[in-house]
Design an enzyme around this catalytic site. Structure first.
Site, PDB file in Angstrom:
ATOM      1  N   HIS A   1       2.158   4.576  -5.006  1.00 40.74           N
ATOM      2  CA  HIS A   1       2.936   5.846  -5.922  1.00 40.74           C
ATOM      3  C   HIS A   1       2.887   5.219  -7.369  1.00 40.74           C
ATOM      4  O   HIS A   1       2.578   4.072  -7.753  1.00 40.74           O
ATOM      5  CB  HIS A   1       4.134   6.186  -5.445  1.00 40.74           C
ATOM      6  CG  HIS A   1       4.995   4.846  -5.051  1.00 40.74           C
ATOM      7  ND1 HIS A   1       5.702   4.444  -5.866  1.00 40.74           N
ATOM      8  CD2 HIS A   1       5.525   4.337  -3.931  1.00 40.74           C
ATOM      9  CE1 HIS A   1       6.444   3.211  -5.484  1.00 40.74           C
ATOM     10  NE2 HIS A   1       6.282   3.495  -4.252  1.00 40.74           N
TER      11      HIS A   1
ATOM     12  N   GLY B   1       8.952  -4.693  -8.497  1.00 43.01           N
ATOM     13  CA  GLY B   1       9.598  -3.501  -8.934  1.00 43.01           C
ATOM     14  C   GLY B   1      11.230  -3.811  -8.588  1.00 43.01           C
ATOM     15  O   GLY B   1      11.676  -4.529  -7.795  1.00 43.01           O
TER      16      GLY B   1
ATOM     17  N   LEU C   1      11.343   6.030  -6.286  1.00 44.82           N
ATOM     18  CA  LEU C   1       9.759   6.115  -5.723  1.00 44.82           C
ATOM     19  C   LEU C   1       9.886   4.837  -4.666  1.00 44.82           C
ATOM     20  O   LEU C   1      10.201   3.950  -5.048  1.00 44.82           O
ATOM     21  CB  LEU C   1       9.041   5.967  -6.659  1.00 44.82           C
ATOM     22  CG  LEU C   1       8.714   7.265  -7.771  1.00 44.82           C
ATOM     23  CD1 LEU C   1       7.436   7.118  -8.388  1.00 44.82           C
ATOM     24  CD2 LEU C   1       8.728   8.901  -7.252  1.00 44.82           C
TER      25      LEU C   1
ATOM     26  N   GLY D   1       0.931  -1.072  -0.028  1.00 41.73           N
ATOM     27  CA  GLY D   1       0.077  -0.037   0.154  1.00 41.73           C
ATOM     28  C   GLY D   1       0.877   1.328   0.094  1.00 41.73           C
ATOM     29  O   GLY D   1       1.824   1.140  -0.337  1.00 41.73           O
TER      30      GLY D   1
ATOM     31  N   HIS E   1       4.459   1.642  -8.059  1.00 41.72           N
ATOM     32  CA  HIS E   1       3.474   0.703  -8.004  1.00 41.72           C
ATOM     33  C   HIS E   1       2.408   0.709  -9.260  1.00 41.72           C
ATOM     34  O   HIS E   1       2.113  -0.432  -9.626  1.00 41.72           O
ATOM     35  CB  HIS E   1       2.467   0.657  -6.667  1.00 41.72           C
ATOM     36  CG  HIS E   1       3.168   0.544  -5.239  1.00 41.72           C
ATOM     37  ND1 HIS E   1       3.583   1.682  -4.557  1.00 41.72           N
ATOM     38  CD2 HIS E   1       3.851  -0.367  -4.789  1.00 41.72           C
ATOM     39  CE1 HIS E   1       4.229   1.328  -3.492  1.00 41.72           C
ATOM     40  NE2 HIS E   1       4.228   0.102  -3.812  1.00 41.72           N
TER      41      HIS E   1
END
Ligand code: PAF
Length: 289
Positions: A34, A149, A186, A31, A37
């Site tokens: 940003h 990621g 990020l 969660g 994601h």
């Protein structure tokens, strides 16, 4: 977009999709979503019939209780962003839904030597917790493809080892790091930075990027030391580790020729906030890039 909170409801939904021959893509997250994601979600949506995104702050992968307590959470904004990105399902379970028999692990996952270095060394138990939750989520979601990621570079290798040792049938899809305009990778943790810390945090990527030029005329150890010294010289930043590794094994290497695919992985404390990042010196084909 459906919001599902119960494991049984998710399993029924997945069974229905599979019975109808629909492919399932999955993005596991904690969660505080940003753009990083959302780039995974968008890829997942474009490559699968059904895109399931979990939002679950997994307690078993935190080895520091303060880190768990302060981890940013914003379920309303997450739901809005996921609906906009085209996700089919947001899975938003409680700890009890994920771990009906309690959070204690019933076995140690075989994660190989890749899980012992870097994050594995500095966050004991972290990867066992990641493997535990990802394995459980994979059992519920039964995805064809799962998206991760590359900021968490080592995590991808460890998840692949877990998939292999648990004989799971899922394709792991690595996705490129997304950065702010000033280069900062990020991360949900960026939300915890003060404005002053946010100003200095991009130095991490700047130094890593510049180190690629430095590496052209210096040894691997000189490059490693140069990165650590340059970041430690910035007041407010402190390097926890910087390892230059063979990205096929995650093991540190001693010279540039020792491996084809060479990546530098770093963890830096910006005040109390722990940030990670990485840089590729030689790509998978063994070319400097
Ligand atoms: O990378 C993360 O956000 C977490 O480690 C993951 C994969 C969602 C497991 O909790």
């Amino acid at each position: 977009m459906l919001i599902i909170k119960e494991a049984a409801e998710l399993e029924a939904y997945v069974a229905h999709e599979k019975n109808n021959g629909r492919s399932i893509g999955f993005v596991p997250t904690m969660g505080a979503l940003h753009e990083g994601h959302l780039s995974l979600v968008e890829r997942c949506v474009s490559e699968n019939d059904t895109a399931i995104v979990s939002v679950f702050v997994n307690p078993t992968q935190f080895n520091n209780p303060t880190d768990l307590a302060t981890y940013p959470r914003d379920e309303e904004s997450d739901a809005r962003l996921l609906a906009k990105a085209g996700a089919t399902v947001m899975f938003l379970p409680t700890v009890e839904a994920v771990y009906p028999n309690g959070t204690e692990r019933d076995h140690e996952f075989e994660l190989g030597a890749a899980a012992e270095v870097m994050e594995g060394k500095y966050r004991p138990g972290h990867f066992q917790g990641v493997a535990q939750v990802v394995c459980r989520l994979f059992q519920l979601v039964r995805p064809d493809r799962a998206y991760f990621g590359e900021k968490d570079f080592q995590q991808i290798a460890v998840v692949r080892n877990m998939v292999r040792s648990e004989h799971l049938d899922v394709r792991i899809v690595p996705c490129p790091i997304r950065r702010a305009d000033d280069g900062l990778a990020l991360s949900s943790r960026n939300a915890l930075l003060t404005p002053e810390q946010r100003e200095i945090a991009p130095m991490i990527h700047r130094v890593l990027k510049e180190s690629k030029e430095f590496a052209a005329t210096h040894s691997l150890e000189q490059t490693r030391s140069h990165v650590v010294a340059s970041i430690d010289a910035v007041p407010g930043l402190r390097v926890e580790y910087y390892e230059i590794i063979d990205a096929d094994t995650m093991m540190p290497v001693d010279n540039w020729a020792e491996a084809a695919w060479v990546v530098g992985c770093i963890t830096v404390y910006c005040g109390e906030i722990r940030l990670i990042d990485n840089i590729t010196y030689k790509n998978q084909e063994g070319n400097w890039n």
